[in-house]
Design a protein around this motif. Structure first.
Motif, PDB file in Angstrom:
ATOM      1  N   THR A 229      41.315  46.807  35.276  1.00  0.00           N
ATOM      2  CA  THR A 229      41.100  46.850  36.727  1.00  0.00           C
ATOM      3  C   THR A 229      42.437  46.651  37.440  1.00  0.00           C
ATOM      4  OG1 THR A 229      40.826  44.485  37.228  1.00  0.00           O
ATOM      5  CG2 THR A 229      38.914  45.636  36.270  1.00  0.00           C
ATOM      6  N   PRO A 230      42.494  46.908  38.754  1.00  0.00           N
ATOM      7  CA  PRO A 230      43.724  46.653  39.506  1.00  0.00           C
ATOM      8  C   PRO A 230      43.831  45.211  40.001  1.00  0.00           C
ATOM      9  CG  PRO A 230      42.145  47.745  40.921  1.00  0.00           C
ATOM     10  CD  PRO A 230      41.495  47.649  39.562  1.00  0.00           C
ATOM     11  N   VAL A 231      42.957  44.338  39.509  1.00  0.00           N
ATOM     12  CA  VAL A 231      42.971  42.927  39.904  1.00  0.00           C
ATOM     13  C   VAL A 231      43.776  42.142  38.873  1.00  0.00           C
ATOM     14  CG1 VAL A 231      41.551  40.875  40.346  1.00  0.00           C
ATOM     15  CG2 VAL A 231      40.734  43.144  41.048  1.00  0.00           C
ATOM     16  N   PHE A 232      44.645  41.255  39.364  1.00  0.00           N
ATOM     17  CA  PHE A 232      45.473  40.436  38.483  1.00  0.00           C
ATOM     18  C   PHE A 232      45.111  38.967  38.636  1.00  0.00           C
ATOM     19  CE2 PHE A 232      47.894  44.296  38.453  1.00  0.00           C
ATOM     20  CZ  PHE A 232      48.504  44.323  37.199  1.00  0.00           C
ATOM     21  N   HIS A 233      44.816  38.345  37.508  1.00  0.00           N
ATOM     22  CA  HIS A 233      44.524  36.911  37.444  1.00  0.00           C
ATOM     23  C   HIS A 233      45.854  36.171  37.465  1.00  0.00           C
ATOM     24  CE1 HIS A 233      42.237  33.532  35.031  1.00  0.00           C
ATOM     25  NE2 HIS A 233      42.791  33.085  36.140  1.00  0.00           N
ATOM     26  N   HIS A 234      46.004  35.256  38.405  1.00  0.00           N
ATOM     27  CA  HIS A 234      47.205  34.428  38.427  1.00  0.00           C
ATOM     28  C   HIS A 234      47.059  33.320  37.401  1.00  0.00           C
ATOM     29  CE1 HIS A 234      49.462  30.844  40.122  1.00  0.00           C
ATOM     30  NE2 HIS A 234      50.368  31.663  39.630  1.00  0.00           N
ATOM     31  N   VAL A 235      47.975  33.268  36.460  1.00  0.00           N
ATOM     32  CA  VAL A 235      47.973  32.235  35.426  1.00  0.00           C
ATOM     33  C   VAL A 235      48.718  31.022  35.981  1.00  0.00           C
ATOM     34  CG1 VAL A 235      48.658  31.670  33.067  1.00  0.00           C
ATOM     35  CG2 VAL A 235      47.925  34.003  33.633  1.00  0.00           C
ATOM     36  N   GLY A 236      48.087  29.854  35.932  1.00  0.00           N
ATOM     37  CA  GLY A 236      48.626  28.667  36.600  1.00  0.00           C
ATOM     38  C   GLY A 236      49.802  28.021  35.898  1.00  0.00           C
TER      39      GLY A 236
ATOM     40  N   PHE B  32      48.649  35.270  47.136  1.00  0.00           N
ATOM     41  CA  PHE B  32      47.750  34.698  46.130  1.00  0.00           C
ATOM     42  C   PHE B  32      46.497  34.231  46.855  1.00  0.00           C
ATOM     43  CE2 PHE B  32      52.069  33.990  44.664  1.00  0.00           C
ATOM     44  CZ  PHE B  32      52.025  34.331  43.325  1.00  0.00           C
ATOM     45  N   SER B  33      45.342  34.382  46.216  1.00  0.00           N
ATOM     46  CA  SER B  33      44.100  33.982  46.874  1.00  0.00           C
ATOM     47  C   SER B  33      43.045  33.551  45.863  1.00  0.00           C
ATOM     48  CB  SER B  33      43.541  35.138  47.705  1.00  0.00           C
ATOM     49  OG  SER B  33      42.341  34.747  48.368  1.00  0.00           O
ATOM     50  N   LYS B  34      42.161  32.668  46.325  1.00  0.00           N
ATOM     51  CA  LYS B  34      40.996  32.300  45.526  1.00  0.00           C
ATOM     52  C   LYS B  34      39.870  33.307  45.700  1.00  0.00           C
ATOM     53  CE  LYS B  34      42.108  27.393  45.320  1.00  0.00           C
ATOM     54  NZ  LYS B  34      41.834  26.041  45.848  1.00  0.00           N
ATOM     55  N   GLU B  35      40.032  34.235  46.634  1.00  0.00           N
ATOM     56  CA  GLU B  35      39.143  35.379  46.703  1.00  0.00           C
ATOM     57  C   GLU B  35      39.642  36.437  45.715  1.00  0.00           C
ATOM     58  OE1 GLU B  35      36.382  35.560  48.158  1.00  0.00           O
ATOM     59  OE2 GLU B  35      36.436  33.906  49.603  1.00  0.00           O
ATOM     60  N   VAL B  36      38.800  37.425  45.445  1.00  0.00           N
ATOM     61  CA  VAL B  36      39.181  38.490  44.527  1.00  0.00           C
ATOM     62  C   VAL B  36      39.886  39.584  45.320  1.00  0.00           C
ATOM     63  CG1 VAL B  36      38.373  40.158  42.826  1.00  0.00           C
ATOM     64  CG2 VAL B  36      37.247  37.938  43.019  1.00  0.00           C
ATOM     65  N   ILE B  37      41.205  39.673  45.135  1.00  0.00           N
ATOM     66  CA  ILE B  37      41.989  40.691  45.825  1.00  0.00           C
ATOM     67  C   ILE B  37      42.819  41.460  44.802  1.00  0.00           C
ATOM     68  CG2 ILE B  37      42.081  39.515  48.047  1.00  0.00           C
ATOM     69  CD1 ILE B  37      44.867  38.450  47.275  1.00  0.00           C
ATOM     70  N   PRO B  38      43.099  42.752  45.052  1.00  0.00           N
ATOM     71  CA  PRO B  38      42.653  43.539  46.196  1.00  0.00           C
ATOM     72  C   PRO B  38      41.174  43.915  46.080  1.00  0.00           C
ATOM     73  CG  PRO B  38      43.780  44.956  44.645  1.00  0.00           C
ATOM     74  CD  PRO B  38      43.921  43.558  44.110  1.00  0.00           C
ATOM     75  N   TYR B  39      40.561  44.224  47.205  1.00  0.00           N
ATOM     76  CA  TYR B  39      39.183  44.699  47.209  1.00  0.00           C
ATOM     77  C   TYR B  39      39.139  46.091  46.593  1.00  0.00           C
ATOM     78  CZ  TYR B  39      34.859  46.703  48.934  1.00  0.00           C
ATOM     79  OH  TYR B  39      33.647  47.333  49.025  1.00  0.00           O
TER      80      TYR B  39
ATOM     81  N   ARG C 149      35.077  42.189  32.657  1.00  0.00           N
ATOM     82  CA  ARG C 149      34.392  40.921  32.405  1.00  0.00           C
ATOM     83  C   ARG C 149      35.005  39.799  33.229  1.00  0.00           C
ATOM     84  NH1 ARG C 149      33.692  38.578  26.337  1.00  0.00           N
ATOM     85  NH2 ARG C 149      35.892  39.149  26.284  1.00  0.00           N
ATOM     86  N   ALA C 150      36.351  39.759  33.300  1.00  0.00           N
ATOM     87  CA  ALA C 150      37.008  38.711  34.069  1.00  0.00           C
ATOM     88  C   ALA C 150      36.696  38.834  35.560  1.00  0.00           C
ATOM     89  CB  ALA C 150      38.516  38.765  33.845  1.00  0.00           C
ATOM     90  N   VAL C 151      36.733  40.059  36.086  1.00  0.00           N
ATOM     91  CA  VAL C 151      36.428  40.257  37.499  1.00  0.00           C
ATOM     92  C   VAL C 151      34.987  39.850  37.791  1.00  0.00           C
ATOM     93  CG1 VAL C 151      36.159  41.984  39.323  1.00  0.00           C
ATOM     94  CG2 VAL C 151      38.182  42.023  37.867  1.00  0.00           C
ATOM     95  N   SER C 152      34.073  40.184  36.890  1.00  0.00           N
ATOM     96  CA  SER C 152      32.672  39.787  37.076  1.00  0.00           C
ATOM     97  C   SER C 152      32.542  38.265  37.119  1.00  0.00           C
ATOM     98  CB  SER C 152      31.803  40.358  35.949  1.00  0.00           C
ATOM     99  OG  SER C 152      31.774  41.764  35.998  1.00  0.00           O
ATOM    100  N   GLY C 153      33.320  37.576  36.270  1.00  0.00           N
ATOM    101  CA  GLY C 153      33.304  36.120  36.282  1.00  0.00           C
ATOM    102  C   GLY C 153      33.814  35.559  37.597  1.00  0.00           C
ATOM    103  N   PHE C 154      34.892  36.135  38.130  1.00  0.00           N
ATOM    104  CA  PHE C 154      35.416  35.699  39.433  1.00  0.00           C
ATOM    105  C   PHE C 154      34.355  35.867  40.517  1.00  0.00           C
ATOM    106  CE2 PHE C 154      40.143  36.811  38.481  1.00  0.00           C
ATOM    107  CZ  PHE C 154      40.251  35.675  37.704  1.00  0.00           C
ATOM    108  N   LEU C 155      33.739  37.052  40.542  1.00  0.00           N
ATOM    109  CA  LEU C 155      32.768  37.345  41.593  1.00  0.00           C
ATOM    110  C   LEU C 155      31.533  36.456  41.467  1.00  0.00           C
ATOM    111  CD1 LEU C 155      33.065  41.240  41.651  1.00  0.00           C
ATOM    112  CD2 LEU C 155      33.962  39.634  43.345  1.00  0.00           C
ATOM    113  N   ALA C 156      31.113  36.172  40.230  1.00  0.00           N
ATOM    114  CA  ALA C 156      29.966  35.284  40.032  1.00  0.00           C
ATOM    115  C   ALA C 156      30.271  33.887  40.553  1.00  0.00           C
ATOM    116  CB  ALA C 156      29.590  35.239  38.548  1.00  0.00           C
ATOM    117  N   ASP C 157      31.492  33.401  40.310  1.00  0.00           N
ATOM    118  CA  ASP C 157      31.885  32.092  40.838  1.00  0.00           C
ATOM    119  C   ASP C 157      31.825  32.075  42.360  1.00  0.00           C
ATOM    120  OD1 ASP C 157      32.313  30.695  38.483  1.00  0.00           O
ATOM    121  OD2 ASP C 157      34.417  31.264  38.330  1.00  0.00           O
TER     122      ASP C 157
ATOM    123  N   ALA D  26      46.323  37.551  42.323  1.00  0.00           N
ATOM    124  CA  ALA D  26      47.643  37.776  42.902  1.00  0.00           C
ATOM    125  C   ALA D  26      47.833  39.254  43.211  1.00  0.00           C
ATOM    126  CB  ALA D  26      48.733  37.316  41.934  1.00  0.00           C
ATOM    127  N   VAL D  27      48.550  39.524  44.296  1.00  0.00           N
ATOM    128  CA  VAL D  27      49.007  40.889  44.584  1.00  0.00           C
ATOM    129  C   VAL D  27      50.520  40.835  44.731  1.00  0.00           C
ATOM    130  CG1 VAL D  27      46.874  41.768  45.579  1.00  0.00           C
ATOM    131  CG2 VAL D  27      48.490  40.573  47.042  1.00  0.00           C
TER     132      VAL D  27
END
Length: 264
Positions: A185-192, A167-174, A137-145, A156-157
């Motif tokens: 998922t293997p995607v990590f949300h960077h908490v600010g 760190f990126s505002k894109e969704v990484i890793p692909y 759900r979180a990854v879908s939200g990132f991609l929708a944005d 973050a990777v």
């Protein structure tokens, strides 16, 4: 180890002017973003002092009205880390400074507590920051944005020992995959949120702004471009949702999350 939390709050945001004073309606009523962020900071255990850091009298007056201590900082600060560095100079003597950004009212106290513990345990790290494994759900939200042209959350990777690679505002890793809402998922949300050692924080404003920081608009990249050790501390959401308020469109999203969690 004495800990100071500083909450940077800037009125003149390019993407969302006046953001700290926007009202968020929750189960406990209507409160501003900065008040909810301050309450999140006050809930963290083992912290010696919490201050709001701003350059705006409107934010100062409002924050003092709900009981916050305010430290006025220069309008020339380029980002929250520079604002925290100025606070650290005015309030010396703390062994760790935590930057809990004023746009993350859903930050659970244990995220910050785990972050502080992580930096304490790693003597080689100059700065630590939390990362949260995304579900589908979180990854879908990132991609929708991104499809809508909005700047959403940061990803973050990191490598061995939690050392940040990028760190990126894109969704990484692909990944090229589609995930169900509850799938890990293997995607990590960077908490600010950041925890700094004072020596690194004091040095930060003197470093030149590098090309990656300019391109991404991410202040933490200055540490990486200077070859500093940035520790990513994986945290557990424990069933709670997390999102920062980056755009006006995020207000109903965060209000819905607060209603679902019954949280402030």
């Amino acid at each position: 180890m004495s800990v100071l939390i500083a909450i940077p709050a800037r009125y003149a945001s390019t993407r969302y002017p006046g953001k700290p004073l926007v009202t968020l309606n929750g189960p406990d009523g209507a409160k501003t973003l900065i008040q909810r962020s301050w309450e999140a900071a006050r809930a963290v255990k083992g912290v010696d002092r919490v201050v709001v850091a701003t350059d705006d009298d409107r934010i100062k007056t409002h924050a003092e009205g709900f009981g916050a201590e305010v430290v006025m900082t220069s309008p020339s600060c380029q980002n929250g880390t520079e604002r925290c560095a100025e606070v650290a100079g005015k309030l010396p003597g703390f062994e760790m400074v935590v930057n809990l950004q004023g746009d993350a009212p859903l930050t659970p106290a244990w995220f910050v507590e785990d972050l502080i513990a992580g930096l304490r345990a790693d003597s080689q790290a100059d700065i630590a920051t939390p990362v949260l494994r995304c579900d589908g759900r979180a990854v879908s939200g990132f991609l929708a944005d991104r499809r809508a042209g909005r700047v959403g959350g940061t990803t973050a990777v990191f490598g061995a020992g939690g050392r940040a690679l990028y760190f990126s505002k894109e969704v990484i890793p692909y990944t090229g995959k589609t995930y169900a809402d509850d799938d890990p998922t293997p995607v990590f949300h960077h908490v600010g949120v950041y925890a700094y050692r004072p020596r690194a924080l004091r040095a930060y404003p003197s470093w030149p702004i590098g090309p990656l920081e300019v391109l991404e608009g991410l202040e933490q990249l200055r540490f990486l471009e200077q070859g500093r050790n940035v520790l990513c501390v994986e945290v557990d959401a424990k069933g709670r949702q997390f999102w920062e308020l980056n755009n006006p469109e995020d207000v109903p999203r965060i209000e819905a999350m607060m209603a679902e969690m019954g949280a402030r």
